[in-house]
Design an enzyme around this catalytic site. Structure first.
Site, PDB file in Angstrom:
ATOM      1  N   SER A  63      36.506  48.566  42.667  1.00 27.93           N
ATOM      2  CA  SER A  63      35.708  47.391  42.329  1.00 27.93           C
ATOM      3  C   SER A  63      36.600  46.167  42.235  1.00 27.93           C
ATOM      4  O   SER A  63      37.795  46.267  42.000  1.00 27.93           O
ATOM      5  CB  SER A  63      34.989  47.611  41.002  1.00 27.93           C
ATOM      6  N   LYS A  64      35.972  45.015  42.399  1.00 25.95           N
ATOM      7  CA  LYS A  64      36.778  43.799  42.470  1.00 25.95           C
ATOM      8  C   LYS A  64      37.357  43.410  41.114  1.00 25.95           C
ATOM      9  O   LYS A  64      38.205  42.539  41.035  1.00 25.95           O
ATOM     10  CB  LYS A  64      35.972  42.662  43.084  1.00 25.95           C
ATOM     11  N   ARG A  65      36.887  44.083  40.093  1.00 28.26           N
ATOM     12  CA  ARG A  65      37.414  43.753  38.761  1.00 28.26           C
ATOM     13  C   ARG A  65      38.898  44.082  38.646  1.00 28.26           C
ATOM     14  O   ARG A  65      39.597  43.535  37.822  1.00 28.26           O
ATOM     15  CB  ARG A  65      36.640  44.526  37.688  1.00 28.26           C
ATOM     16  N   LYS A  66      39.347  45.010  39.470  1.00 27.32           N
ATOM     17  CA  LYS A  66      40.743  45.437  39.334  1.00 27.32           C
ATOM     18  C   LYS A  66      41.641  44.913  40.439  1.00 27.32           C
ATOM     19  O   LYS A  66      42.670  45.482  40.731  1.00 27.32           O
ATOM     20  CB  LYS A  66      40.802  46.960  39.267  1.00 27.32           C
TER      21      LYS A  66
END
Length: 505
Positions: free
Chosen positions: A270-273
């Site tokens: 995911s783009k959160r990481k």
RNA sequence: GUUCCCAUCGUCUAGCGGCCUAGGACACCUCCCUUUCACGGAGGAUACACGAGUUCAAAUCUCGUUGGGAACGCCA
């Protein structure tokens, strides 16, 4: 030895597709699915189709579609049918290729299912469904909401629509399908789904828009897709799709469910990481060849264990048998290494043109002289892992940006440093031309060594600092030919002043 | 919770019953090259989740356990 047929009965050529929904950027996980579909089609002289799944009107945007198209083009995953990369018009024998323009097709299929009792109109409201769900959950976690409209006749439902004006959804009827479905997955082997795994699922929303599992099947069938290679997260969907194929009596394509790309914590990427958009990697200076190389190696392996190869080589060697079924963590460190390898394999001219783009973008100054450019590439090639590394490297050559780094301080405090700098400065001043060759520098270096009576790092570090403002980095003999007399003088003066300032401070 | 999927070094993987005292790559450590940092080269450390079977023989086949993941929508 018997040959496995390449495709199921009912298909005459290999046709694969990548079907993104234009609701954001192209994700590396998606790009990897696209890559495998592309490779498989290429390898088997088939066709690769780009279809756009834009039935979620609220989230689909043109902006996103353009990004998808340009990212795919950047990666070199060229498709034979679908949205034209330049005009964005749909091209190919089965156009249109975006689902929002195929609504009448889905409607027709839905009508057929409705007519033969395989589907029904459902008038339940969201609130009713939620309430029912709560109720049955207490008794049996596993149960599905059962619509009271499942047994209505078509005439009954149509009458209800007419009189009440209600807009029902169309649901697929699963109640009578009490059996196991077996999927022969190309990657996972035999997968068994119990039919009660799903309830009566929606085919058409109340606004007439089809839902993924439905249009996916209709399109794959209409577009004669022979092989569906997609991420593992779609595996449970496949049961619904198998049911539709069966109800329509359509030939099934072969399915292959590719493992997931994971984050360091082994969850779906995911783009959160960190960056996961292809576009981010492009902007940072990753090469498409390196991206493809790296993405392929998450799940596929080169038959000879090679780590570095290009799209052509992959295409030659690709086979489904070498695809593995377990998830792969996206290792950015190895991506960087892979990119560095691809960067170094480039010829200087090509590499320069790519570096130039990054410098221009940041407004970094460089010489128009071709031999200077060539020399600079030679000097910096092994110092770069991604193209954007060039920005710092070339900024260091800009006099107006000259800065003495903190880790230079120690070397500047050494006793012999002052003498080294004095001799160095004198030699620059005495130099008869504006520029220096590598040989010039080596001579000057030897002179400094003799006159200042220093050697080893006492000689080299002060010199490097006088040139670049840092004690470590590119070989000074490669750096000096990139600079002018004026520039070198300017720098050595600043360093001398710095030492003076420090002493009196 | 239910269903499905997955399980080899920290990470990506090779391996598809004997060639495995498990091979390669990234990362890590040591040394060489190098008057720096890198590049490059040579070495090193580190893995078959566990337990039962099947077999003369299992990382490889079967079952179970455990662990991880995904899906359970009028998202795709």
């Amino acid at each position: 030895m018997s040959m496995q047929p390449l495709f199921n009965p009912g298909f005459t050529e290999v046709r694969t597709r990548f079907a993104p929904s234009p609701t954001g950027f192209l994700h590396v996980g998606g790009a990897r699915s696209a890559l495998f579909n592309f490779l498989f089609a290429q390898k088997n002289n088939g066709k690769f189709i780009l279809r756009i799944e834009d039935t979620d009107q609220a989230r689909s945007t043109d902006e996103s579609l353009k990004m998808m198209v340009s990212d795919m083009t950047w990666l070199g995953l060229n498709w034979n049918e679908g949205v034209d990369p330049v005009t964005l018009k749909d091209i190919g024998p089965y156009a249109p290729y975006r689902q929002s323009q195929r609504l009448d097709i889905y409607k027709k299929v839905a009508d057929e299912l409705l007519a033969n009792g395989k589907a029904f109109y459902c008038f339940m409201t969201d609130a009713e469904i939620d309430a029912e769900r709560e109720k049955i959950k207490v008794i049996n976690q596993n149960a599905h909401v059962e619509s009271p409209f499942a047994d209505w006749t078509l005439a009954q439902a149509e009458a209800e629509m007419k009189t009440s004006g209600k807009k029902p959804v169309v649901r697929f009827k699963t109640k009578h399908l009490r059996k196991d479905y077996i999927l022969h997955d190309l990657i996972r082997g035999e997968v068994k789904f119990p039919s009660d795994m799903v309830g009566d699922f929606v085919l058409l929303r109340s606004d007439g828009m089809p839902v993924y599992n439905f249009c996916c099947v209709v399109d794959d069938h209409m577009m004669k897709i022979s092989h569906v290679l997609r991420a593992e997260e779609h595996l449970p969907n496949t049961l619904r799709q198998l049911m539709i194929y069966e109800a329509m009596n359509w030939a099934q394509p072969q399915f292959g469910h590719i493992s997931l790309v994971l984050d360091e914590d082994r969850q779906k990427l995911s783009k959160r990481k960190g960056a996961v958009a292809c576009d981010n990697f492009r902007l940072e200076g990753y090469l498409p060849s390196a991206m493809n190389n790296f993405m392929a190696l998450m799940g596929w392996s080169h038959p000879e264990g090679k780590e570095i190869f290009d799209l052509d080589e992959m295409t030659q060697l690709f086979s489904l048998e070498r695809l593995n079924s377990s998830g792969a963590v996206f290792d950015r460190v190895k991506l960087k290494w892979t990119n560095a390898q691809h960067l170094r394999a480039l010829d200087d001219k090509t590499l320069w043109s790519m570096i130039k783009t990054h410098l221009d973008e940041k407004g970094i100054h460089y010489h128009s002289d071709v031999s200077w450019q060539q020399k600079s590439v030679e000097a910096f090639k092994v110092k770069m892992e991604v193209l954007s590394d060039a920005v710092t490297l070339y900024t260091n050559l800009d006099d107006s940006k000259f800065k003495i780094s903190d880790d230079s301080k120690e070397a500047l405090s050494w006793e012999p440093t002052k003498k080294v700098l004095a001799v160095w400065k004198n030699l620059i001043e005495k130099h008869s031309t504006e520029s220096f060759t590598e040989a010039d520098f080596i001579n000057m270096e030897n002179t400094v060594k003799a006159e200042a009576q220093v050697k080893g790092k006492n000689l080299f570090m002060p010199l490097r600092i006088a040139v670049i403002g840092q004690p470590h980095g590119t070989e000074v003999k490669l750096l000096v030919p990139l600079m002018t007399k004026k520039s070198l003088l300017h720098r050595v003066n600043l360093v001398e002043n710095y030492i003076l300032g420090n002493i009196h401070a």
